[in-house]
Design a protein around this motif. Structure first.
Motif, PDB file in Angstrom:
ATOM      1  N   VAL A 322       0.850  -1.189   0.000  1.00  0.00           N
ATOM      2  CA  VAL A 322       0.000   0.000   0.000  1.00  0.00           C
ATOM      3  C   VAL A 322       0.885   1.238   0.000  1.00  0.00           C
ATOM      4  CG1 VAL A 322      -0.157   0.118   2.518  1.00  0.00           C
ATOM      5  CG2 VAL A 322      -1.983   1.108   1.124  1.00  0.00           C
ATOM      6  N   ILE A 323       0.391   2.307  -0.595  1.00  0.00           N
ATOM      7  CA  ILE A 323       1.112   3.578  -0.615  1.00  0.00           C
ATOM      8  C   ILE A 323       0.771   4.363   0.642  1.00  0.00           C
ATOM      9  CG2 ILE A 323       1.344   5.800  -1.788  1.00  0.00           C
ATOM     10  CD1 ILE A 323       0.850   4.392  -4.417  1.00  0.00           C
ATOM     11  N   ASP A 324       1.788   4.871   1.319  1.00  0.00           N
ATOM     12  CA  ASP A 324       1.606   5.720   2.496  1.00  0.00           C
ATOM     13  C   ASP A 324       2.478   6.954   2.324  1.00  0.00           C
ATOM     14  OD1 ASP A 324       0.927   6.759   4.932  1.00  0.00           O
ATOM     15  OD2 ASP A 324       2.270   5.457   6.073  1.00  0.00           O
ATOM     16  N   GLY A 325       1.884   8.021   1.808  1.00  0.00           N
ATOM     17  CA  GLY A 325       2.653   9.225   1.532  1.00  0.00           C
ATOM     18  C   GLY A 325       3.642   8.987   0.411  1.00  0.00           C
ATOM     19  N   ILE A 400     -20.222 -10.027 -15.304  1.00  0.00           N
ATOM     20  CA  ILE A 400     -18.927  -9.363 -15.351  1.00  0.00           C
ATOM     21  C   ILE A 400     -19.100  -7.948 -14.804  1.00  0.00           C
ATOM     22  CG2 ILE A 400     -19.168  -8.420 -17.683  1.00  0.00           C
ATOM     23  CD1 ILE A 400     -16.183  -9.160 -18.087  1.00  0.00           C
ATOM     24  N   SER A 401     -18.081  -7.459 -14.111  1.00  0.00           N
ATOM     25  CA  SER A 401     -18.154  -6.119 -13.527  1.00  0.00           C
ATOM     26  C   SER A 401     -16.742  -5.627 -13.258  1.00  0.00           C
ATOM     27  CB  SER A 401     -18.964  -6.130 -12.224  1.00  0.00           C
ATOM     28  OG  SER A 401     -18.284  -6.889 -11.238  1.00  0.00           O
ATOM     29  N   THR A 402     -16.628  -4.352 -12.884  1.00  0.00           N
ATOM     30  CA  THR A 402     -15.342  -3.758 -12.504  1.00  0.00           C
ATOM     31  C   THR A 402     -15.446  -3.297 -11.052  1.00  0.00           C
ATOM     32  OG1 THR A 402     -16.081  -1.608 -13.350  1.00  0.00           O
ATOM     33  CG2 THR A 402     -14.801  -3.006 -14.841  1.00  0.00           C
ATOM     34  N   PRO A 403     -14.980  -4.102 -10.106  1.00  0.00           N
ATOM     35  CA  PRO A 403     -15.097  -3.717  -8.688  1.00  0.00           C
ATOM     36  C   PRO A 403     -14.245  -2.507  -8.362  1.00  0.00           C
ATOM     37  CG  PRO A 403     -13.728  -5.669  -8.932  1.00  0.00           C
ATOM     38  CD  PRO A 403     -14.305  -5.391 -10.286  1.00  0.00           C
ATOM     39  N   ILE A 404     -14.625  -1.807  -7.301  1.00  0.00           N
ATOM     40  CA  ILE A 404     -13.912  -0.609  -6.844  1.00  0.00           C
ATOM     41  C   ILE A 404     -13.054  -0.985  -5.645  1.00  0.00           C
ATOM     42  CG2 ILE A 404     -14.177   1.719  -5.907  1.00  0.00           C
ATOM     43  CD1 ILE A 404     -16.731   2.013  -7.418  1.00  0.00           C
ATOM     44  N   ILE A 405     -11.839  -0.451  -5.602  1.00  0.00           N
ATOM     45  CA  ILE A 405     -10.882  -0.770  -4.542  1.00  0.00           C
ATOM     46  C   ILE A 405     -11.432  -0.325  -3.192  1.00  0.00           C
ATOM     47  CG2 ILE A 405      -8.559  -0.297  -3.676  1.00  0.00           C
ATOM     48  CD1 ILE A 405      -7.656   0.050  -6.559  1.00  0.00           C
ATOM     49  N   ASN A 406     -11.210  -1.152  -2.190  1.00  0.00           N
ATOM     50  CA  ASN A 406     -11.610  -0.862  -0.816  1.00  0.00           C
ATOM     51  C   ASN A 406     -10.450  -0.165  -0.107  1.00  0.00           C
ATOM     52  OD1 ASN A 406     -12.801  -0.905   1.729  1.00  0.00           O
ATOM     53  ND2 ASN A 406     -12.154  -3.001   2.147  1.00  0.00           N
ATOM     54  N   PRO A 407     -10.503   1.160   0.083  1.00  0.00           N
ATOM     55  CA  PRO A 407      -9.377   1.870   0.703  1.00  0.00           C
ATOM     56  C   PRO A 407      -9.100   1.350   2.111  1.00  0.00           C
ATOM     57  CG  PRO A 407     -10.984   3.409  -0.220  1.00  0.00           C
ATOM     58  CD  PRO A 407     -11.622   2.066  -0.228  1.00  0.00           C
ATOM     59  N   PRO A 408      -7.841   1.349   2.554  1.00  0.00           N
ATOM     60  CA  PRO A 408      -6.641   1.818   1.855  1.00  0.00           C
ATOM     61  C   PRO A 408      -5.910   0.714   1.106  1.00  0.00           C
ATOM     62  CG  PRO A 408      -6.119   1.405   4.138  1.00  0.00           C
ATOM     63  CD  PRO A 408      -7.559   1.019   3.962  1.00  0.00           C
ATOM     64  N   GLN A 409      -6.600  -0.357   0.724  1.00  0.00           N
ATOM     65  CA  GLN A 409      -5.954  -1.441   0.006  1.00  0.00           C
ATOM     66  C   GLN A 409      -5.590  -0.997  -1.417  1.00  0.00           C
ATOM     67  OE1 GLN A 409      -8.667  -4.768   0.304  1.00  0.00           O
ATOM     68  NE2 GLN A 409      -8.906  -4.520   2.516  1.00  0.00           N
ATOM     69  N   SER A 410      -4.880  -1.863  -2.107  1.00  0.00           N
ATOM     70  CA  SER A 410      -4.399  -1.505  -3.441  1.00  0.00           C
ATOM     71  C   SER A 410      -5.032  -2.318  -4.557  1.00  0.00           C
ATOM     72  CB  SER A 410      -2.871  -1.679  -3.511  1.00  0.00           C
ATOM     73  OG  SER A 410      -2.219  -0.820  -2.584  1.00  0.00           O
TER      74      SER A 410
END
Length: 472
Positions: A322-325, A400-410
């Motif tokens: 995950v990105i942190d800053g 079929i679908s395009t799921p959305i990322i669950n923050p703060p995961q990548s």
């Protein structure tokens, strides 16, 4: 010994009472306490007592004479011999006479500071038992019950539905001695009298029949067709009576904000693949009875996909990072969030340390979390964290679908429905149970190569589960 204790109390009572009078919320009680303490010497000033604004006080420790006044107190260890008329007691609730208790909002979790009073489960006058739920508090993540501290009757509600409350807020007052309210049914003696109005209508009906003969102005209604000339150009909107406006629940608000923040923050890209479910479905069919017999739980598809995701995350650690800053945090553990749809919204409980679990442990964990999610009994800790999410839209029939990322995961893996489709196998066209897989990932951190390799690893493991055994 008794004389020494009495002189000690008298020496220390004056400065202590002076200290009490310095506080605004106890000034009204200082004179009463002076006589109560000095004349009777009931309180040992080596201990503290507290007061609140509801004209009540609670003793945390004190010398109370054994008798009727101490019938509702809780006994503790004493400082005197058993023959002494004085004992040490404490009171757990602050009330005028020990009869009324306050139902307050409980602690809701480290990350939750307030909630909304969603609804009351009881009414004033209802009988409740100890620890029985009185109201429900809706937070950003879970629904929490406010329970009665003691058995009794609800005297009144302090808060109202829709109020924002914090831990410790008083919701209701419960009385132990009050009697439950009785429902009174109004007598229906006036029912026969209501039949008289139709008689008056019959008396007026002849007059109403005579009026059409005298007045014949149907031509005056001719202007009514004029709106029909403009109606074709004007939109026919449904009446407002057919619409309902309700407040958005806090959970739905939280979901909306998180998804919008995810869309605004991440550079989301989705890659797709398809997987042949033949071997996995055959594995389930061959060993489902033995699996239930040994582990007491059914063998489902999710456990295999969780194990496949664990294998993929171990092969491509960047997907688990995950990105942190300006830094990248690599996690050497795998906590898989499993999306569960409920009537109140989507929740994502977490399976901790999925990389150390076998198929049976994963199935038990999923079943337990899904049951709690359906009942609204998930805790904050059970939904906190998570390094990777799996969402199975196939249970609802999604192709079929395009799921959305669950923050703060990548990244997030989307599973879909299994459909029999014609595929080419060894040069022959066969009907196979196929599933589309979708991986949405943060392109700021994960390149397309890592994303494709990760999804290919899941495809390989699902199509041939023996790879998990051989670790290849």
């Amino acid at each position: 010994m008794a004389s020494r204790i009495a002189s000690r109390l008298l020496r220390r009572s004056s400065p202590t009472l002076g200290l009490l009078r310095s506080y605004t919320h106890v000034r009204n009680y200082s004179s009463q306490l002076s006589g109560y303490l000095l004349n009777n010497c009931y309180l040992d000033f080596d201990h503290w007592f507290t007061m609140d604004d509801s004209n009540t006080f609670a003793l945390s420790a004190g010398l109370i004479p054994v008798g009727p006044q101490s019938s509702k107190l809780t006994r503790r260890n004493n400082y005197f011999p058993n023959a002494s008329p004085y004992q040490l007691w404490s009171r757990s609730f602050a009330s005028d006479n020990g009869d009324k208790f306050e139902a307050v909002v409980p602690f809701m979790g480290e990350s939750v500071t307030d909630g909304t009073l969603a609804n009351f489960l009881k009414k004033p006058g209802d009988r409740v038992e100890a620890d029985e739920a009185i109201a429900q508090i809706e937070t950003d993540k879970v629904t929490i019950d406010v329970s009665s501290p003691e058995a009794g009757v609800i005297e009144k509600f302090i808060a109202s539905e829709g109020d924002t409350v914090t831990p410790g807020t008083i919701v209701a007052i419960v009385s132990k001695s009050a009697a439950p309210a009785e429902t009174h049914v109004a007598p229906s003696e006036e029912a026969p009298q209501k039949e008289s109005p139709p008689v008056k209508a019959e008396e007026k009906s002849p007059k109403a029949e005579e009026k059409p003969t005298k007045v014949e102005p149907p031509k005056k209604q001719a202007p009514k067709p004029t709106p029909s000339k403009t109606s074709p150009t004007e939109p026919q909107l449904p009446p407002k009576e057919r619409e309902r406006r309700v407040a958005m629940p806090r959970l739905r608000k939280r979901i909306a904000n998180r998804l919008k923040d995810s869309q605004n923050t991440f550079a989301m890209l989705t890659t797709f693949n398809e997987v042949d479910m033949t071997n996995l479905m055959k594995l389930r069919s061959d060993y489902k009875d033995e699996f239930v017999k040994k582990h007491g739980v059914k063998l489902g598809l999710m456990s295999c996909f969780v194990k496949a995701a664990v294998s993929g995350l171990q092969n491509q650690p960047i997907v688990n990072a995950v990105i942190d800053g300006d830094d990248i945090i690599y996690r050497d553990y795998v906590d898989v969030s499993v999306a569960v749809g409920t009537s109140k919204g989507l929740v994502v409980p977490v399976i901790r340390d999925a990389d150390t679990m076998n198929f049976a442990d994963i199935e038990k964990g999923i079943n337990n979390l899904a049951k709690k999610a359906t009942e609204g009994a998930l805790s904050i800790d059970e939904m906190a964290g998570g390094t990777f999410t799996i969402s199975n839209g196939g249970v609802y029939g999604s192709l079929i679908s395009t799921p959305i990322i669950n923050p703060p995961q990548s990244a997030i893996l989307g599973m879909h429905s299994i459909v029999q489709r014609p595929v080419v196998v060894d040069g022959s066209i066969l009907a196979r149970p196929m599933m589309y897989l979708a991986l949405t990932y943060d392109h700021r951190l994960i390149d397309g190569r890592e994303a494709v390799y990760f999804l290919r690893r899941i495809k390989d493991v699902v199509e041939d589960p023996r790879r998990l055994l051989l670790d290849i």
